[in-house]
Design a protein around this motif. Structure first.
Motif, PDB file in Angstrom:
ATOM      1  N   GLU A 118       1.341 -26.448  18.177  1.00 30.46           N
ATOM      2  CA  GLU A 118       0.488 -27.131  17.209  1.00 30.46           C
ATOM      3  C   GLU A 118      -0.747 -26.309  16.862  1.00 30.46           C
ATOM      4  O   GLU A 118      -1.191 -26.273  15.708  1.00 30.46           O
ATOM      5  N   SER A 119      -1.295 -25.628  17.860  1.00 28.40           N
ATOM      6  CA  SER A 119      -2.536 -24.879  17.637  1.00 28.40           C
ATOM      7  C   SER A 119      -2.308 -23.489  17.047  1.00 28.40           C
ATOM      8  O   SER A 119      -3.190 -22.947  16.372  1.00 28.40           O
ATOM      9  N   THR A 120      -1.135 -22.901  17.281  1.00 31.66           N
ATOM     10  CA  THR A 120      -0.882 -21.528  16.816  1.00 31.66           C
ATOM     11  C   THR A 120       0.094 -21.438  15.655  1.00 31.66           C
ATOM     12  O   THR A 120       0.092 -20.448  14.920  1.00 31.66           O
ATOM     13  N   GLY A 121       0.955 -22.461  15.513  1.00 35.78           N
ATOM     14  CA  GLY A 121       1.992 -22.406  14.491  1.00 35.78           C
ATOM     15  C   GLY A 121       3.254 -21.721  14.962  1.00 35.78           C
ATOM     16  O   GLY A 121       4.270 -21.682  14.255  1.00 35.78           O
ATOM     17  N   LEU A 122       3.229 -21.166  16.179  1.00 38.81           N
ATOM     18  CA  LEU A 122       4.401 -20.482  16.723  1.00 38.81           C
ATOM     19  C   LEU A 122       5.375 -21.503  17.324  1.00 38.81           C
ATOM     20  O   LEU A 122       4.959 -22.502  17.891  1.00 38.81           O
ATOM     21  N   ALA A 123       6.654 -21.231  17.174  1.00 34.76           N
ATOM     22  CA  ALA A 123       7.673 -22.056  17.806  1.00 34.76           C
ATOM     23  C   ALA A 123       7.741 -21.697  19.290  1.00 34.76           C
ATOM     24  O   ALA A 123       7.333 -20.599  19.694  1.00 34.76           O
TER      25      ALA A 123
END
Length: 259
Positions: free
Chosen positions: A22-27
């Motif tokens: 949620e904070s980084t956008g990474l899966a």
């Protein structure tokens, strides 16, 4: 082989993973030592899951990247992924995988070419691509390393807590067994002391009878004296046993009082 699922709070791991995505956008997703998923996927994109892995050729390419990719790397489709091993005492017990982000704005024609190669709709492929987060390569690498460190610290802490509790359980059981054995030894020692007292009385009686018998009882007197010495020595041994038992009991008591 250490089974991570037997001691790790998977809900806590899932929460950390979800917050990271949620904070980084990474899966992100976690697997055990055999590659089985132990968490639900966080922030997985249709671009990767529906179009790349959803086609036969795309899935083949993705699996090749999964097998060969280490650390933070570029996948066949031009996205950045990461794979960080989860290690306990030098043994790999799982991994945290993820990424599915672009390090820069995509060149549409390049991705249309990839769509044709893996046999999916170019327009649908490009439309899904537009929803893929774009992050700097430096940020992607730093985020992947941070998640790997956090997960490894969590897993190792939970493992240590589990091992410590198991050792404490074993220690408690052994202490209980020792205390039970000491109780039995103490009881048997009391019985032996009674026997020693009876031996002493019998020795005295034998000496009296030997004296009454005069010269005829000389040999009997010698035996009586020896019997008395044995009784005396036995009493000393039993006394020492009792002292040792008390010492062991004190040691056990000290162990149980350790916080």
């Amino acid at each position: 082989m250490i089974d991570i699922k037997k001691f790790l709070d998977l809900n806590a791991l899932q929460k950390i993973q979800d917050q990271f995505s949620e904070s980084t956008g990474l899966a992100a997703i976690a697997v055990d030592a055999e590659g089985n998923y132990i968490t639900k996927p966080s922030n997985f994109s249709d671009f990767c899951m529906k179009y790349n892995r959803g086609s036969e050729e795309g899935l083949r390419r993705c699996r090749k990247c999964d097998e060969e990719g280490k650390g933070t790397y570029f996948c066949h489709a031009g996205l950045m992924d990461f794979s960080t091993d989860i290690i306990i005492n030098g043994e790999k017990v799982g991994a945290i995988l993820g990424g599915q982000v672009l390090p820069n704005e995509p060149e549409e024609e390049k991705f249309r070419s990839t769509a044709r190669e893996i046999g999916v709709s170019e327009d649908a492929y490009v439309e899904a691509l537009k929803k893929v987060p774009v992050r700097s390569e430096q940020m992607i690498r730093a985020s992947a390393q941070m998640l790997g460190n956090i997960v490894n610290q969590l897993v190792n802490l939970e493992y240590i807590k589990t091992i410590t509790q198991k050792r404490n359980d074993v220690l408690d059981l052994q202490i209980s067994n020792i205390q039970r054995a000491l109780s039995e030894v103490t009881e048997k020692t009391r019985d032996l002391q009674k026997v020693a007292s009876m031996e002493s009385i019998l020795s005295i009686n034998a000496s009296i009878e030997a004296a009454r018998a005069g010269e005829a009882g000389v040999g009997f007197a010698v035996v009586a004296r020896e019997f008395g010495e044995i009784s005396k020595n036995s009493g000393a041994v039993y006394q020492r046993i009792q002292e040792l038992v008390k010492e062991i009991e004190n040691s056990v008591r000290n162990l149980t009082e350790i916080d």
